[in-house]
Write a protein that holds these residues in place. Structure first.
Motif, PDB file in Angstrom:
ATOM      1  N   ASN A 396      10.323  26.687 -10.480  1.00 17.43           N
ATOM      2  CA  ASN A 396       9.374  26.227  -9.469  1.00 17.43           C
ATOM      3  C   ASN A 396       7.938  26.306  -9.971  1.00 17.43           C
ATOM      4  N   MET A 397       7.615  27.348 -10.766  1.00 15.42           N
ATOM      5  CA  MET A 397       6.280  27.454 -11.343  1.00 15.42           C
ATOM      6  C   MET A 397       5.978  26.252 -12.237  1.00 15.42           C
ATOM      7  N   ILE A 398       6.913  25.907 -13.083  1.00 13.86           N
ATOM      8  CA  ILE A 398       6.698  24.801 -14.017  1.00 13.86           C
ATOM      9  C   ILE A 398       6.575  23.481 -13.264  1.00 13.86           C
ATOM     10  N   ARG A 399       7.397  23.296 -12.249  1.00  8.72           N
ATOM     11  CA  ARG A 399       7.388  22.026 -11.527  1.00  8.72           C
ATOM     12  C   ARG A 399       6.171  21.882 -10.620  1.00  8.72           C
ATOM     13  N   LYS A 400       5.763  22.939  -9.941  1.00 10.36           N
ATOM     14  CA  LYS A 400       4.691  22.834  -8.950  1.00 10.36           C
ATOM     15  C   LYS A 400       3.325  23.218  -9.494  1.00 10.36           C
ATOM     16  N   GLY A 402       2.635  23.402 -13.026  1.00  9.87           N
ATOM     17  CA  GLY A 402       2.371  22.759 -14.305  1.00  9.87           C
ATOM     18  C   GLY A 402       2.303  23.714 -15.479  1.00  9.87           C
ATOM     19  N   CYS A 403       2.682  24.985 -15.299  1.00 10.89           N
ATOM     20  CA  CYS A 403       2.666  25.960 -16.389  1.00 10.89           C
ATOM     21  C   CYS A 403       3.673  27.055 -16.067  1.00 10.89           C
ATOM     22  N   ALA A 404       3.920  27.929 -17.047  1.00  6.87           N
ATOM     23  CA  ALA A 404       4.936  28.981 -16.901  1.00  6.87           C
ATOM     24  C   ALA A 404       4.256  30.335 -16.736  1.00  6.87           C
ATOM     25  N   TYR A 405       4.868  31.198 -15.933  1.00  6.00           N
ATOM     26  CA  TYR A 405       4.333  32.536 -15.726  1.00  6.00           C
ATOM     27  C   TYR A 405       4.657  33.410 -16.931  1.00  6.00           C
ATOM     28  N   GLU A 413       8.306  23.538 -24.735  1.00  8.24           N
ATOM     29  CA  GLU A 413       7.286  22.506 -24.527  1.00  8.24           C
ATOM     30  C   GLU A 413       6.319  22.845 -23.391  1.00  8.24           C
ATOM     31  N   VAL A 414       6.496  23.956 -22.732  1.00 10.04           N
ATOM     32  CA  VAL A 414       5.651  24.328 -21.590  1.00 10.04           C
ATOM     33  C   VAL A 414       4.715  25.456 -22.000  1.00 10.04           C
ATOM     34  N   GLU A 415       3.467  25.411 -21.561  1.00 10.79           N
ATOM     35  CA  GLU A 415       2.476  26.440 -21.861  1.00 10.79           C
ATOM     36  C   GLU A 415       2.486  27.529 -20.799  1.00 10.79           C
ATOM     37  N   PHE A 416       2.056  28.728 -21.199  1.00 10.07           N
ATOM     38  CA  PHE A 416       1.843  29.790 -20.229  1.00 10.07           C
ATOM     39  C   PHE A 416       0.579  29.493 -19.433  1.00 10.07           C
ATOM     40  N   CYS A 417       0.537  30.011 -18.227  1.00  8.55           N
ATOM     41  CA  CYS A 417      -0.574  29.721 -17.318  1.00  8.55           C
ATOM     42  C   CYS A 417      -1.862  30.393 -17.781  1.00  8.55           C
ATOM     43  N   CYS A 428      -1.576  28.575  -6.896  1.00 10.51           N
ATOM     44  CA  CYS A 428      -0.194  28.096  -6.859  1.00 10.51           C
ATOM     45  C   CYS A 428       0.796  29.248  -7.015  1.00 10.51           C
ATOM     46  N   TYR A 429       0.495  30.188  -7.918  1.00 15.33           N
ATOM     47  CA  TYR A 429       1.404  31.308  -8.179  1.00 15.33           C
ATOM     48  C   TYR A 429       1.561  32.207  -6.964  1.00 15.33           C
ATOM     49  N   TYR A 430       0.455  32.603  -6.340  1.00 18.63           N
ATOM     50  CA  TYR A 430       0.547  33.515  -5.200  1.00 18.63           C
ATOM     51  C   TYR A 430       1.155  32.835  -3.981  1.00 18.63           C
TER      52      TYR A 430
END
Length: 570
Positions: A396-400, A402-405, A413-417, A428-430
């Motif tokens: 859900n983090m990646i989809r909503k 746009g980055c990973a926790y 292929e995904v960056e950390f937030c 978005c995270y909280y």
């Protein structure tokens, strides 16, 4: 079904006349319903049916037995309905067995409780530390020992360089505890003041904001510092900061009276708990086996727990964090770990327990989680419900967002937030955390329980270590052996992990009502109400079949007499 033969007594062929013999056909049916019913009642093995025929000259008895027979028949099929309803509800029974055998020792993960040594990361944290110190002074008049008055102006300038500052947030309803939309309550309401400490996170266009508030200033400062610390880590190469050497943290390691070696552990880094070492994990070539219970036949670790180089505003606990888990399971230190206290010997006894659930119609569980769970597994381990839930949140983090926790694995292929690249990821995270806690993301519904689970029941005992009379020579030996000076009890801790006994409990589910049980119960009901057997059921089927055949013949005869007979006459 053969038709009942009617013998004509007293009939003899006349001399010279033709004698007619009644022949029995291969397939014959009864001529009427009455004849079928009389034949059935006279020949069936079902109790009470014959009373409908033998009492035909007494209408009252016939009516009584007919009503009794029908009521009995209805009661039996009502019981049949209850039995089938019970069977198709798929109830299960829990079978508990106690077994005894030598056991595979579980994996044990130990973490330092300090992400990085402060001396190595101090330069990257310099701005954050100064802003935090200034914030503490503004809110609580706390003057850090690292601060000086001539740097106040610099701190005030730096105060505006970080987004989402830590501020006092006015509580509009100080005497009413409720959760408003977009406000996360993390502690019970405190009525001493009408304000709370927290920080405000907004989306890109500032149309919606999320208030992360705390009634405890310590919790607020630590969470705010942790939020910015995660952003800093996303920009750093953690490999340059890691201390993977086992001797920097673990002074001594023994299992079953034998010393550990490099093949017995693997290392990984946790962004909050620091360097973690997993003993007897899935990568070990030879898994440890326990054939004897007791403290001398388990894992014994002597840990370095000094706090001299901890990050002061993040690492508020000293000691170590330990977790016991299966070989193919990741170590979720937040969920299942516990802390080891410095200057104390902690003895943890274990007892193994397994649970084998029934899947399919009997329960909502999965064998491997690969085909029947619609959540991608980001962990390189077998399926567990915790693995699925954390993967679901990261998905859900990646989809909503746009980055990973930072705390969870991610695709390559995904960056950390990082709020320098993803400006509103904190908002978005909280928001997702709030939705996740209230199960609005549906993760707990998607993540089914595994059918087979192994768990360990832990109990702990504590004693002061080393004792006052022995600490001098113990500290001296450890200092010489590890080339590190130990001067107080706060610098070391000891932990023993062992099986309390080799008896382990297995809990397995089995169907409460199997097909054999269902047939037995149906037969018991049939025998109770009619005193008959399986062959009597075949007689009932035969009766229904003959009834349908007679009905078809009568309809054909009526159809032919109405439509065919006039045309033939013409």
């Amino acid at each position: 079904m053969k038709e009942e033969k009617v013998e004509h007594e007293g009939q003899h062929s006349e001399p010279g006349g033709s004698q007619e013999e009644e022949k029995e056909g291969l397939i014959e049916f009864h001529r009427s319903y009455r004849e079928l019913f009389q034949f059935f009642c006279n020949n069936t093995t079902i109790h009470g049916a014959i009373r409908l025929v033998c009492s035909k000259h007494n209408r009252m008895k016939t009516a009584f037995w007919a009503v009794l027979w029908l009521c009995t028949f209805g009661m039996m099929y009502w019981q049949f309905g209850l039995l089938f309803g019970q069977y198709f509800s798929y109830p299960v029974s829990l079978n508990i067995n106690l077994n005894s055998d030598k056991l595979v020792f579980p994996a044990v993960t130990v973490c330092t409780l300090n992400p990085y040594r402060y001396s190595k990361i101090q330069e990257e944290l310099e701005d954050l530390d100064r802003i935090t110190e200034q914030t503490l002074f503004n809110l609580y008049k706390y003057n850090s020992s690292h601060s000086s008055s001539n740097k106040a102006r610099v701190r005030r300038e730096l105060l505006n360089t970080l987004p989402y500052p830590l501020v006092k947030i006015q509580d509009p309803h100080p005497f009413h505890h409720h959760r408003a939309s977009g406000v996360q309550e993390n502690n019970p309401q405190v009525d001493k003041n009408d304000w709370k400490i927290g920080f405000i996170l907004c989306n890109k266009n500032k149309s919606d904001c999320f208030y992360q508030t705390y009634s405890s200033g310590v919790d607020a400062v630590r969470e705010w510092y942790r939020f910015h610390f995660i952003n800093i880590l996303a920009r750093l190469d953690s490999q340059d900061l890691n201390e993977a050497a086992l001797g920097n943290f673990i002074f001594a390691c023994r299992f079953n009276q034998a010393s550990c070696n490099e093949g017995n552990y693997s290392q990984f880094h946790h962004p909050i708990y620091g360097n973690c070492y997993t003993f007897n994990g899935k990568n070990d070539s030879n898994l440890w086996m326990s054939s004897t219970p007791g403290i001398n036949n388990g894992l014994s670790l002597t840990l370095r727990t000094e706090r001299n180089d901890f990050i002061p505003l993040l690492s508020t606990v000293t000691g170590a964090r330990v977790m016991v888990h299966g070989q193919d399971e990741p170590a979720f230190m937040d969920d299942g770990g516990f802390n080891i206290r410095p200057g104390v010997e902690t003895s943890i006894s274990m007892r193994k327990e397994t649970l084998d659930r029934l899947g399919g119609d009997y329960g909502d569980c999965t064998n491997n989680g690969s085909s029947d769970v619609k959540v991608k597994n980001f962990y390189s381990s077998k399926y567990t419900q915790q693995v699925c839930v954390h993967s679901c949140f990261q998905e859900n983090m990646i989809r909503k967002c746009g980055c990973a926790y930072m705390s969870y694995p991610k695709p390559d292929e995904v960056e950390f937030c990082d709020y320098k690249k993803h400006t509103d990821w904190g908002y978005c995270y909280y928001k997702l955390q709030d939705a996740f806690a209230s199960d609005n993301l549906g993760c707990f519904a998607k993540c089914r329980k595994p059918c087979f689970v192994t768990s360990y029941e832990l109990s702990a005992g504590y004693s002061r270590w080393p004792s006052a009379t022995s600490q001098d020579w113990v500290f001296q030996m450890l200092s010489i052996q590890n080339n590190y000076t130990i001067s107080s009890k706060s610098g070391v801790a000891k932990v023993n992990i062992f099986f309390k006994e080799l008896n382990y409990k297995t809990n397995s589910e089995s169907p409460s009502v199997s097909m054999v049980t269902l047939l037995s119960n149906l037969g018991s009901q049939w025998s109770l109400w009619f005193g008959s057997s399986v062959l009597s059921v075949v007689e009932m089927v035969e009766l229904i079949f003959d009834f349908l055949v007679i009905t078809i013949f009568l309809l054909l005869r009526k159809f032919r007499s109405r439509y065919w007979a006039p045309s033939q006459t013409a």
